[in-house]
Design an enzyme around this catalytic site. Structure first.
Site, PDB file in Angstrom:
ATOM      1  N   ASP A 132      92.004  68.643  39.164  1.00  9.47           N
ATOM      2  CA  ASP A 132      92.105  68.744  40.625  1.00  9.47           C
ATOM      3  C   ASP A 132      93.128  69.811  40.990  1.00  9.47           C
ATOM      4  OD1 ASP A 132      90.359  66.638  40.953  1.00  9.47           O
ATOM      5  OD2 ASP A 132      91.890  65.154  41.467  1.00  9.47           O
ATOM      6  N   ARG A 135      84.943  73.356  40.691  1.00 13.64           N
ATOM      7  CA  ARG A 135      84.675  72.570  41.898  1.00 13.64           C
ATOM      8  C   ARG A 135      85.269  73.411  43.041  1.00 13.64           C
ATOM      9  NH1 ARG A 135      88.134  67.587  42.355  1.00 13.64           N
ATOM     10  NH2 ARG A 135      86.627  66.542  41.012  1.00 13.64           N
TER      11      ARG A 135
HETATM   12  P1  FDA Z   1      85.281  68.411  56.979  1.00 15.19           P
HETATM   13  O1  FDA Z   1      86.719  68.031  56.843  1.00 15.19           O
HETATM   14  O2  FDA Z   1      84.920  69.329  58.106  1.00 15.19           O
HETATM   15  O3  FDA Z   1      84.432  67.094  57.039  1.00 15.19           O
HETATM   16  C1  FDA Z   1      83.078  67.074  57.456  1.00 15.19           C
HETATM   17  C2  FDA Z   1      82.767  65.684  57.981  1.00 15.19           C
HETATM   18  O4  FDA Z   1      82.842  64.748  56.907  1.00 15.19           O
HETATM   19  C3  FDA Z   1      83.764  65.168  59.021  1.00 15.19           C
HETATM   20  O5  FDA Z   1      83.417  65.537  60.313  1.00 15.19           O
HETATM   21  C4  FDA Z   1      83.703  63.678  58.816  1.00 15.19           C
HETATM   22  O6  FDA Z   1      82.570  63.157  59.482  1.00 15.19           O
HETATM   23  C5  FDA Z   1      83.465  63.549  57.330  1.00 15.19           C
HETATM   24  N1  FDA Z   1      84.698  63.367  56.583  1.00 15.19           N
HETATM   25  C6  FDA Z   1      85.373  64.289  55.879  1.00 15.19           C
HETATM   26  N2  FDA Z   1      86.428  63.738  55.250  1.00 15.19           N
HETATM   27  C7  FDA Z   1      86.413  62.431  55.565  1.00 15.19           C
HETATM   28  C8  FDA Z   1      87.224  61.296  55.231  1.00 15.19           C
HETATM   29  N3  FDA Z   1      88.269  61.401  54.440  1.00 15.19           N
HETATM   30  N4  FDA Z   1      86.893  60.084  55.747  1.00 15.19           N
HETATM   31  C9  FDA Z   1      85.811  59.937  56.547  1.00 15.19           C
HETATM   32  N5  FDA Z   1      85.009  60.956  56.903  1.00 15.19           N
HETATM   33  C10 FDA Z   1      85.297  62.184  56.425  1.00 15.19           C
HETATM   34  N6  FDA Z   1      91.058  68.900  48.060  1.00 15.19           N
HETATM   35  C11 FDA Z   1      92.046  69.535  47.376  1.00 15.19           C
HETATM   36  O7  FDA Z   1      92.918  70.158  47.979  1.00 15.19           O
HETATM   37  N7  FDA Z   1      92.061  69.474  45.999  1.00 15.19           N
HETATM   38  C12 FDA Z   1      91.108  68.826  45.286  1.00 15.19           C
HETATM   39  O8  FDA Z   1      91.159  68.815  44.059  1.00 15.19           O
HETATM   40  C13 FDA Z   1      90.071  68.170  46.008  1.00 15.19           C
HETATM   41  N8  FDA Z   1      89.080  67.488  45.347  1.00 15.19           N
HETATM   42  C14 FDA Z   1      87.998  67.006  46.063  1.00 15.19           C
HETATM   43  C15 FDA Z   1      86.932  66.432  45.391  1.00 15.19           C
HETATM   44  C16 FDA Z   1      85.804  66.040  46.089  1.00 15.19           C
HETATM   45  C17 FDA Z   1      84.657  65.456  45.349  1.00 15.19           C
HETATM   46  C18 FDA Z   1      85.745  66.199  47.518  1.00 15.19           C
HETATM   47  C19 FDA Z   1      84.542  65.833  48.292  1.00 15.19           C
HETATM   48  C20 FDA Z   1      86.836  66.719  48.179  1.00 15.19           C
HETATM   49  C21 FDA Z   1      87.967  67.120  47.483  1.00 15.19           C
HETATM   50  N9  FDA Z   1      89.075  67.639  48.138  1.00 15.19           N
HETATM   51  C22 FDA Z   1      90.085  68.235  47.413  1.00 15.19           C
HETATM   52  C23 FDA Z   1      89.186  67.496  49.617  1.00 15.19           C
HETATM   53  C24 FDA Z   1      88.658  68.709  50.351  1.00 15.19           C
HETATM   54  O9  FDA Z   1      89.513  69.795  50.135  1.00 15.19           O
HETATM   55  C25 FDA Z   1      88.578  68.448  51.871  1.00 15.19           C
HETATM   56  O10 FDA Z   1      89.823  68.148  52.381  1.00 15.19           O
HETATM   57  C26 FDA Z   1      87.630  67.330  52.264  1.00 15.19           C
HETATM   58  O11 FDA Z   1      86.484  67.311  51.465  1.00 15.19           O
HETATM   59  C27 FDA Z   1      87.183  67.526  53.714  1.00 15.19           C
HETATM   60  O12 FDA Z   1      86.488  68.721  53.872  1.00 15.19           O
HETATM   61  P2  FDA Z   1      84.899  68.789  54.136  1.00 15.19           P
HETATM   62  O13 FDA Z   1      84.368  69.983  53.426  1.00 15.19           O
HETATM   63  O14 FDA Z   1      84.284  67.510  53.782  1.00 15.19           O
HETATM   64  O15 FDA Z   1      84.757  69.146  55.676  1.00 15.19           O
END
Ligand code: FDA
Length: 300
Positions: free
Chosen positions: A125, A175
């Site tokens: 990560d 990732r």
């Molecule tokens: P965005 O934040 O715009 O979310 C899109 C929609 O998804 C939101 O409108 C909401 O509906 C829903 N949503 C998103 N997050 C939610 C939550 N927590 N609870 C409920 N609903 C939610 N970051 C990092 O810095 N280092 C890392 O190693 C990782 N590893 C990682 C692994 C995996 C499998 C995922 C999915 C994410 C990460 N992240 C991470 C977190 C990533 O950087 C990011 O903060 C979140 O995925 C939110 O970004 P989105 O792309 O989902 O878009």
């Protein structure tokens, strides 16, 4: 974040742990490895893959890093014994990154030896920007010795494009995510649209170089754009996967599965569920709002 959401997030530390636990159930598999096994088995039954994460981020001694290393190794043995379709995600600060680089390197190396004996895979990560260079440095050294290791890059960091150019040379298994930590504007894009655009730009560079991709997002716009790139590059199903956090946007993950994509869920578990959950709530104050509401209603 609007004012109400800011108030909700600021109030969270005063919400009773029992109520937080009720809502945390959606984001974490539980406190024990057995809880995690049950959760992954269900995920696998539904046709999805998993990556297990042992919760625990703040460590202050070498002995604690040894404990995290042994827990991680235990997870790998358990995945193999229980025949789960899961790999492992690790955070380098919990393995000594901020103590001494060599302690961290040796800990991860021991974990990777066990993973490679099972032909399993370990994802490193990415944490806040104070860790980026050291994390990439350790990853590059380990990548020379092990094929079953991958790293995370964050689309909000301005440096990520350079990091992609560097890491695609060795066809790194990535990732890609937006990035979860608060970073200053000097080093990180702040606007939603510019982060999205950079995500897709980096994704294109990675695909073009023939790298395996874990596309980690719950953002429908990003998913649609990624789908466009998957078509453009004519990728096969086993050349990428979508990754999502346990408990977040289940309807989107079902759609991805129906459309024939591989989906991997990030499954955190462990005694340190509270710190992890608070981080998730801060990330999405809408969810935190439900916890707040639960303080004043009976039907929780
Ligand atoms: P965005 O934040 O715009 O979310 C899109 C929609 O998804 C939101 O409108 C909401 O509906 C829903 N949503 C998103 N997050 C939610 C939550 N927590 N609870 C409920 N609903 C939610 N970051 C990092 O810095 N280092 C890392 O190693 C990782 N590893 C990682 C692994 C995996 C499998 C995922 C999915 C994410 C990460 N992240 C991470 C977190 C990533 O950087 C990011 O903060 C979140 O995925 C939110 O970004 P989105 O792309 O989902 O878009």
């Amino acid at each position: 974040m609007n004012l109400l959401n800011r108030v909700v997030v600021a109030t969270l530390p005063y919400v009773p742990r029992l109520i937080v636990r009720h809502f945390a159930g959606r984001y974490i598999a539980g406190e024990t490895l057995q809880d995690a096994v049950r959760c992954v088995r269900q995920i696998n039954r539904e046709g999805k893959l998993a990556t297990l994460d042992v919760l625990g981020e703040d460590i202050t001694s070498e002995a604690e890093t040894t404990e995290v290393r042994e827990q991680s190794i235990q997870v790998l043995h358990t995945i193999a014994r229980e025949k789960l379709d899961s790999n492992l995600s690790i955070k380098l600060t919990s393995l000594g990154l901020k103590l001494r680089g060599d302690i961290c390197f040796n800990n991860v190396r021991e974990i990777l030896k066990v993973a490679s004996s099972y032909k399993n895979f370990v994802r490193i990560d990415m944490e806040d920007s104070s860790c980026t260079s050291d994390t990439i440095g350790i990853f590059k050294k380990l990548q020379r010795e092990f094929s079953g290791v991958g790293i995370v890059l964050q689309a909000y960091l301005k440096r990520s494009e350079e990091d992609v150019r560097d890491l695609i040379k060795t066809r790194t298994n990535f990732r890609l995510c937006k990035g979860i930590y608060k970073e200053p504007p000097e080093i990180a894009f702040q606007g939603k649209e510019e982060i999205r655009r950079n995500f897709i730009k980096l994704l294109g560079m990675m695909f073009e170089a023939g790298c395996y991709l874990g596309i980690a997002t719950h953002d429908t716009w990003v998913v649609n754009q990624a789908n466009g790139l998957i078509k453009k590059f004519g990728l096969k199903r086993d050349e990428y996967e979508f990754q999502m956090l346990l408990g977040v946007r289940p309807e989107l993950r079902k759609k991805l599965l129906r459309d024939g994509h591989r989906v991997r869920l990030y499954v955190p578990f462990g005694e340190q569920w509270y710190a992890y959950t608070m981080r998730r709530f801060k990330e999405n104050p809408e969810i935190a709002g439900y916890v707040f509401k639960a303080l004043f209603t009976r039907n929780v």
